[in-house]
Design a protein around this motif. Structure first.
Motif, PDB file in Angstrom:
ATOM      1  N   GLU A  66     -36.305  47.200   3.071  1.00 37.72           N
ATOM      2  CA  GLU A  66     -37.090  46.527   4.113  1.00 37.72           C
ATOM      3  C   GLU A  66     -36.218  45.502   4.839  1.00 37.72           C
ATOM      4  O   GLU A  66     -36.292  45.350   6.058  1.00 37.72           O
ATOM      5  CB  GLU A  66     -38.316  45.854   3.474  1.00 37.72           C
ATOM      6  CG  GLU A  66     -39.237  45.189   4.481  1.00 37.72           C
ATOM      7  CD  GLU A  66     -40.438  44.515   3.823  1.00 37.72           C
ATOM      8  OE1 GLU A  66     -41.056  45.120   2.927  1.00 37.72           O
ATOM      9  OE2 GLU A  66     -40.744  43.386   4.211  1.00 37.72           O
ATOM     10  N   LEU A  67     -35.381  44.808   4.054  1.00 41.39           N
ATOM     11  CA  LEU A  67     -34.553  43.757   4.654  1.00 41.39           C
ATOM     12  C   LEU A  67     -33.495  44.306   5.602  1.00 41.39           C
ATOM     13  O   LEU A  67     -33.199  43.687   6.624  1.00 41.39           O
ATOM     14  CB  LEU A  67     -33.871  42.940   3.541  1.00 41.39           C
ATOM     15  CG  LEU A  67     -34.783  41.986   2.779  1.00 41.39           C
ATOM     16  CD1 LEU A  67     -34.090  41.465   1.530  1.00 41.39           C
ATOM     17  CD2 LEU A  67     -35.192  40.822   3.668  1.00 41.39           C
ATOM     18  N   CYS A 117     -33.588  47.261   7.247  1.00 48.75           N
ATOM     19  CA  CYS A 117     -34.077  48.162   8.296  1.00 48.75           C
ATOM     20  C   CYS A 117     -34.104  47.441   9.655  1.00 48.75           C
ATOM     21  O   CYS A 117     -34.798  46.440   9.818  1.00 48.75           O
ATOM     22  CB  CYS A 117     -35.466  48.678   7.957  1.00 48.75           C
ATOM     23  SG  CYS A 117     -36.096  49.801   9.218  1.00 48.75           S
ATOM     24  N   THR A 139     -41.245  49.549   4.692  1.00 47.85           N
ATOM     25  CA  THR A 139     -41.849  48.323   4.172  1.00 47.85           C
ATOM     26  C   THR A 139     -42.235  48.493   2.707  1.00 47.85           C
ATOM     27  O   THR A 139     -42.474  49.607   2.233  1.00 47.85           O
ATOM     28  CB  THR A 139     -43.124  47.948   4.958  1.00 47.85           C
ATOM     29  OG1 THR A 139     -43.985  49.080   5.008  1.00 47.85           O
ATOM     30  CG2 THR A 139     -42.797  47.503   6.361  1.00 47.85           C
TER      31      THR A 139
END
Lengths: 222, 75
Positions: free
Chosen positions: B54-55, B57, B63
């Motif tokens: 998530e970080l 992307c 997510t």
């Protein structure tokens, strides 16, 4: 599609209505379905419809020029969005589905017509708008006076689920957008809250291990 | 089981592959021009959402949502 009158009576807008008034309102209701990510209302567009969430969760948010998102409200079943602009003006914020969602809607001109015919609805609208102002004042208070860990703690307390999947599942990005900070700060706050013994992070779950401690960090006086 | 794995929005994904390269437990793969989640939902290597995918992307396509629960009814 026919809309259940009992569910309409439970909405703050239409509480206290019976018989013909309830019939008049329910005739104007329509159903709309959406999936996660669908934009239901665009900021700046003319406000045409007042929506009520029946199933699922909707976020109401504003986006800055550089794409930063601030979530203003999370709407759960039984609650409404687009309240203020539908009574005059354009949409003040956008709204998007956070999962599979079913909505009921009533068009602006039809809401105006039934509220003129049945004054109880107009009184109910005033109460709803009063609630919205209170929510905005609370948001300003959060952003002004609580530190990031306190804001994260408050968000966690406000979104406790029963494990049955009815409550929204929130990402770190969504929490950051709700409290006006960066995603990395939410991650740091999780670690702080875990060190304080208030929560435990598990895979896809945040377990609140000490609610009283979390309330204290959130600045909520018991 | 829905919700036990990262969620991918294929419409937002630009196929950069950063999530695949950073995933420590190897549950993300690029197949048929799509990022897919593979492996058991009980993947023992993924004991916490590390959120790395998530970080990294760049488009917010992947997510790791959390459910928030009380450990018990104690208040």
């Amino acid at each position: 599609m026919a809309v259940n009158q009992d569910s309409i009576k439970n909405l703050p807008y239409f509480s206290g209505l019976e018989g013909p008034a309830l019939d008049a309102v329910s005739r104007h209701f329509f159903e709309k379905k959406a999936v996660r990510g669908d934009i239901l209302v665009f900021e700046g567009a003319p406000a045409e419809v007042l929506y009520f969430v029946v199933i699922g969760v909707v976020k109401v948010f504003k986006t800055s020029a550089d794409g930063k998102e601030q979530i203003l409200r999370i709407i759960r079943p039984g609650d409404s969005f687009n309240d203020v602009p539908v009574l005059g003006g354009v949409n003040l914020a956008s709204a998007a589905a956070m999962g599979d969602t079913v909505l009921n809607g009533i068009k602006k001109k039809e809401l105006e017509a039934v509220s003129k015919e049945y004054p109880q609805i107009a009184l109910n609208i005033i109460n709803v708008l009063s609630q919205r102002v209170q929510e905005m004042v609370e948001l300003v208070e959060d952003l002004s006076f609580r530190n990031v860990s306190g804001r994260v703690a408050k968000i966690l307390l406000e979104h406790i689920g029963d494990g049955g999947g009815e409550n929204p599942r929130l990402t770190q990005q969504e929490m950051a957008a709700m409290i006006g900070t960066a995603r990395e700060m939410v991650g740091r706050s999780f670690r702080t809250l875990e060190e304080e013994g208030a929560i435990r992070i598990e895979r896809n779950r945040i377990v609140i291990t000490d609610k009283s401690a979390l309330k204290r960090i959130a600045g909520i006086i018991e | 089981m829905v919700g036990n794995m990262p969620v991918i929005d294929t419409a937002k994904c630009n196929l950069c592959g950063l999530c695949v390269s950073i995933c420590k437990c190897g549950i993300l793969v690029m197949e048929d021009d799509k990022v897919k989640v593979v492996g058991s939902v009980d993947c023992e290597r993924c004991t916490k959402w590390c959120n790395a995918c998530e970080l990294v992307c760049p488009t917010g396509a992947i997510t790791c949502p959390f459910e928030i629960v009380l450990e018990d009814s104690r208040d």
